[in-house]
Design an enzyme around this catalytic site. Structure first.
Site, mmCIF file in Angstrom:
data_model
loop_
_atom_site.group_PDB
_atom_site.id
_atom_site.type_symbol
_atom_site.label_atom_id
_atom_site.label_comp_id
_atom_site.label_asym_id
_atom_site.label_seq_id
_atom_site.Cartn_x
_atom_site.Cartn_y
_atom_site.Cartn_z
ATOM 1 N N CYS A 131 5.713 -49.766 18.379
ATOM 2 C CA CYS A 131 6.760 -48.746 18.379
ATOM 3 C C CYS A 131 7.276 -48.494 19.795
ATOM 4 O O CYS A 131 6.643 -47.768 20.573
ATOM 5 C CB CYS A 131 6.217 -47.454 17.763
ATOM 6 S SG CYS A 131 7.417 -46.126 17.773
ATOM 7 N N CYS A 134 8.072 -44.801 20.631
ATOM 8 C CA CYS A 134 6.903 -43.929 20.833
ATOM 9 C C CYS A 134 6.242 -44.243 22.177
ATOM 10 O O CYS A 134 5.806 -43.339 22.879
ATOM 11 C CB CYS A 134 5.843 -44.132 19.756
ATOM 12 S SG CYS A 134 6.458 -44.439 18.108
ATOM 13 N N ASP A 135 6.118 -45.521 22.514
ATOM 14 C CA ASP A 135 5.271 -45.909 23.639
ATOM 15 C C ASP A 135 6.029 -46.485 24.836
ATOM 16 O O ASP A 135 5.421 -46.735 25.884
ATOM 17 C CB ASP A 135 4.240 -46.958 23.169
ATOM 18 C CG ASP A 135 3.345 -46.394 22.075
ATOM 19 O OD1 ASP A 135 3.068 -45.184 22.119
ATOM 20 O OD2 ASP A 135 2.939 -47.153 21.181
#
Ligand code: NAP
Length: 301
Positions: A131, A134-135
């Protein structure tokens, strides 16, 4: 509580079904095991959903979520383990409780596939991610690799190119599955380098990821590539384990439906990425969700 329509999965398909069910005055429950939005919520930028020239996945997810909440859906943050067909209602099992409903719509989508190579487990969450949104921030001004050649790999690769110093896109062929326009856009990014005809055979590092072991398919040569992060975008597999006993899936685990998005079990519908189909888009999920809900409403009546 007995529902008219119980929807499993709150991606664009499930949330569209909820809108149509609620507006048909049905009692609707919506179950989601993680965040509302499904795969959408992990998408950095969406530019092919009508009405929005460009929108981030979190905003589109939250817009849809707010709409179903305002319409009065019963939203449950929990996982469904099993569905059983009773005489006139379905029994839906979740964490020791049973929910009853006249119809059920399965819209559980897909999950990211993994490479299943050496040390993937060890560095998952320690450099390997599925992701970018997200990261991605963990890799500001660092070097990352993206594996895959589909729309997700190219789009998320471009998103990462805005954060990372350098992005390698590693693809096992020399032609992309991603749409031409996305490929052209990615090729214009100066800090993206394409590595063709190459697979990842393993990961290495000490306590966090330090690099990849690559194999060139045309020569068989193995090399290493030092990176701080690696994002795997090698496709999807269906979230359908919980319906295995119902015999409604094909050999790959996708749910088989008719033109009304009904499975071979009357009153049990499925929509969105979980069904057996060719094109998996937000727009097609919304279409499926609307038809499934209209068919389910007719079944209820
Ligand atoms: P995808 O289209 O299935 O692409 C997966 C890619 O990973 C392919 O290039 C495939 O290579 C490669 N791959 C598969 N297994 C591999 C392995 N073991 N090792 C190395 N490479 C591997 O998956 P996706 O990109 O996640 O997209 C899923 C669906 O969502 C698609 O229908 C896509 O069009 C849609 N989507 C659409 C958009 C958009 O419209 N903007 C954005 C994201 C996703 P090969 O090409 O050689 O098979």
């Amino acid at each position: 509580m007995i529902y008219d329509m119980l929807i499993i999965g709150s991606g664009p398909a499930g949330m569209t079904s909820a809108i149509y069910g609620l507006r048909a005055n049905l009692k609707v429950a919506l179950f989601e095991k993680s965040a509302p939005g499904g795969a959408m919520i992990n998408t950095a930028k969406i530019e092919n959903y009508p009405g929005y020239k460009s929108i981030d996945g979190v905003s589109l997810s939250m817009n849809m979520y707010q709409q179903v909440i305002d319409l009065g859906v019963d939203y449950y943050s929990r996982e469904i383990e099993k569905i059983e067909k009773g005489d006139d209602k379905f029994k839906v099992f979740s964490d020791g409780e049973i929910f009853y409903s006249k119809t059920v719509i399965i819209a559980t989508g897909t999950k990211n596939k993994k490479l299943s190579v050496e040390n993937e487990e060890k560095f998952s969450g320690r450099g390997i991610s599925w992701c970018a949104i997200c990261d991605g921030n963990f890799f500001k001004n660092k070097i990352v690799a993206v594996v895959g050649g589909g729309n997700s790999a190219l789009e998320e690769g471009m998103y990462l190119s805005g954060l990372a110093k350098k992005v390698y896109i590693i693809h096992r062929r020399d032609e992309f599955r991603a749409s031409k326009r996305i490929v052209e856009e990615a090729m214009e990014k100066e800090n993206i380098e394409f590595v063709y005809n190459t697979i990842v055979t393993g990961f290495f590092g000490s306590d966090k990821l330090e690099g990849l072991i690559l194999k060139k398919l045309t020569s068989g040569n193995e090399t290493i590539l030092n990176v701080d992060g690696c994002f795997e975008y090698i496709g999807q597999e269906p979230n359908s384990n919980f319906v295995k006993g119902l015999n409604i899936t094909n050999e790959k685990g996708y749910i088989m439906v008719d033109n009304n998005f009904e499975t071979k079990i009357k009153g049990l519908f499925a929509s969105g990425d979980i069904i057996n189909k060719e094109f998996r888009q937000i727009a097609t999920a919304v279409n499926d969700g609307a038809i499934a809900a209209l068919s389910a409403s007719r079944y209820c009546k």
